[in-house]
Design a protein around this motif. Structure first.
Motif, PDB file in Angstrom:
ATOM      1  N   GLY A 141      48.612  40.729  47.030  1.00  0.00           N
ATOM      2  CA  GLY A 141      47.628  40.300  48.016  1.00  0.00           C
ATOM      3  C   GLY A 141      46.194  40.664  47.701  1.00  0.00           C
ATOM      4  N   ALA A 142      45.936  41.114  46.471  1.00  0.00           N
ATOM      5  CA  ALA A 142      44.575  41.507  46.106  1.00  0.00           C
ATOM      6  C   ALA A 142      43.630  40.314  46.183  1.00  0.00           C
ATOM      7  N   ARG A 143      42.441  40.554  46.688  1.00  0.00           N
ATOM      8  CA  ARG A 143      41.452  39.486  46.837  1.00  0.00           C
ATOM      9  C   ARG A 143      40.304  39.602  45.840  1.00  0.00           C
ATOM     10  N   HIS A 144      40.021  40.811  45.383  1.00  0.00           N
ATOM     11  CA  HIS A 144      38.838  41.000  44.552  1.00  0.00           C
ATOM     12  C   HIS A 144      39.112  41.740  43.239  1.00  0.00           C
ATOM     13  N   SER A 145      40.271  42.330  43.090  1.00  0.00           N
ATOM     14  CA  SER A 145      40.550  43.150  41.911  1.00  0.00           C
ATOM     15  C   SER A 145      41.013  42.287  40.748  1.00  0.00           C
ATOM     16  N   ARG A 146      40.668  42.715  39.537  1.00  0.00           N
ATOM     17  CA  ARG A 146      41.069  41.979  38.350  1.00  0.00           C
ATOM     18  C   ARG A 146      41.157  42.928  37.151  1.00  0.00           C
ATOM     19  N   THR A 147      42.044  42.582  36.253  1.00  0.00           N
ATOM     20  CA  THR A 147      42.188  43.303  34.982  1.00  0.00           C
ATOM     21  C   THR A 147      42.013  42.277  33.882  1.00  0.00           C
ATOM     22  N   GLN A 148      40.887  42.338  33.189  1.00  0.00           N
ATOM     23  CA  GLN A 148      40.539  41.296  32.220  1.00  0.00           C
ATOM     24  C   GLN A 148      40.494  41.783  30.785  1.00  0.00           C
TER      25      GLN A 148
END
Length: 286
Positions: A141-148
């Motif tokens: 449900g994450a809206r803003h987190s990212r692992t790039q």
């Protein structure tokens, strides 16, 4: 719980402090800038852990499978070539001692969490892939987190590919593991066991009575200190507590002369202690 007083205290802290606190599956009892992005530091390793265990559950890999321990990785930036980790920037000699040999994926994942090994993180990430980690964030449900990108992939970082988290998303990720929402109960229990074994207890765990069970991960680089976990009291339902701190990169000491990371650790421990004292009332507030 004097949330107003806590808000005043946190507002006086230089930089940005985000907090998410509350029982699992309930509205949070207290939040402060819960959707404000922060550089993830090592908190992104929880999503990598989840991606690995989900892949193992799906039969795509085996946790006991030995894999080569190397220190050369493909950059997430197309055409950027390969990058390496710096041994003196890591926190775990045990993984580096296996360089040139092999180690089981499950063991590497444990070292990634309990000692926050960067080398272990990149090795695991190389086997699960960034898309699987992105799916973990989405499914929690994450809206803003990212692992790039991987750790120390500076070419990708300079190209704008970075890792970020929010307090709310970290709480959602850990809560999804604790409530068996990301995988089977057995697989989620295995993830929790790794998080329970955390050896870095200088922030969230420092605010709890000795022996309190907390499944958590912290992260830190210059100007950044985060603590994210789920606390399991013996006398109350489990609750999530996440504190993310980012201060301006204008030196390591504040005007009082204190080391800023030490001050951030104390702040996170204080919030953790306040939540522990209010643990019986978290479900009735907010």
């Amino acid at each position: 719980m004097p949330w107003d007083a806590l808000e005043v205290e946190l507002a006086a802290v230089p930089g940005t402090v985000s907090v998410y606190a509350g029982r699992l599956g309930r509205r949070p009892a207290y939040t402060r800038l819960p959707d404000t992005p922060h550089y993830a530091a090592s908190t992104m390793k929880v999503a990598v852990l989840a991606a690995l265990h989900r892949a193992a559950e799906a039969g795509e890999l085996e946790l006991d499978a030995p894999v080569p321990v190397v220190n050369e990785f493909d950059s997430a930036r197309p055409g950027a070539g390969r990058f390496c980790c710096a041994a003196d920037y890591d926190n775990d000699e045990a993984v580096w001692a296996r360089l040139g040999g092999t180690a089981p994926l499950g063991w590497l994942a444990e070292r990634m969490i309990v000692r926050s090994s960067n080398l272990a993180t990149n090795l695991v990430l190389g086997h699960v892939g960034l898309p699987a980690v992105a799916q973990v964030w989405a499914d929690s449900g994450a809206r803003h987190s990212r692992t790039q990108r991987g750790i120390e992939d500076f070419a990708a970082r300079d190209a704008g590919l970075d890792n970020q988290v929010t307090a709310a998303d970290l709480a959602g990720l850990l809560g999804a593991v604790a409530r068996s929402r990301l995988a089977s109960p057995g697989t989620c229990a295995a993830m929790l066991d790794v998080l329970f074994a955390q050896e870095r207890g200088e922030d969230l765990a420092a605010g709890l009575p000795p022996g309190t069970r907390i499944a958590h991960k912290n992260g830190w680089v210059r100007g950044v200190r985060h603590g994210a976990g789920v606390v399991f009291p013996d006398d109350a339902p489990p609750y999530a507590v996440v504190v993310c701190t980012t201060v301006p990169p204008d030196g390591d000491a504040d005007p009082s002369g204190d080391d800023r990371d030490e001050r951030a650790r104390r702040l996170i421990a204080r919030v953790s202690a306040l939540l522990w004292a209010a643990r019986h009332r978290l479900g009735t507030v907010g």
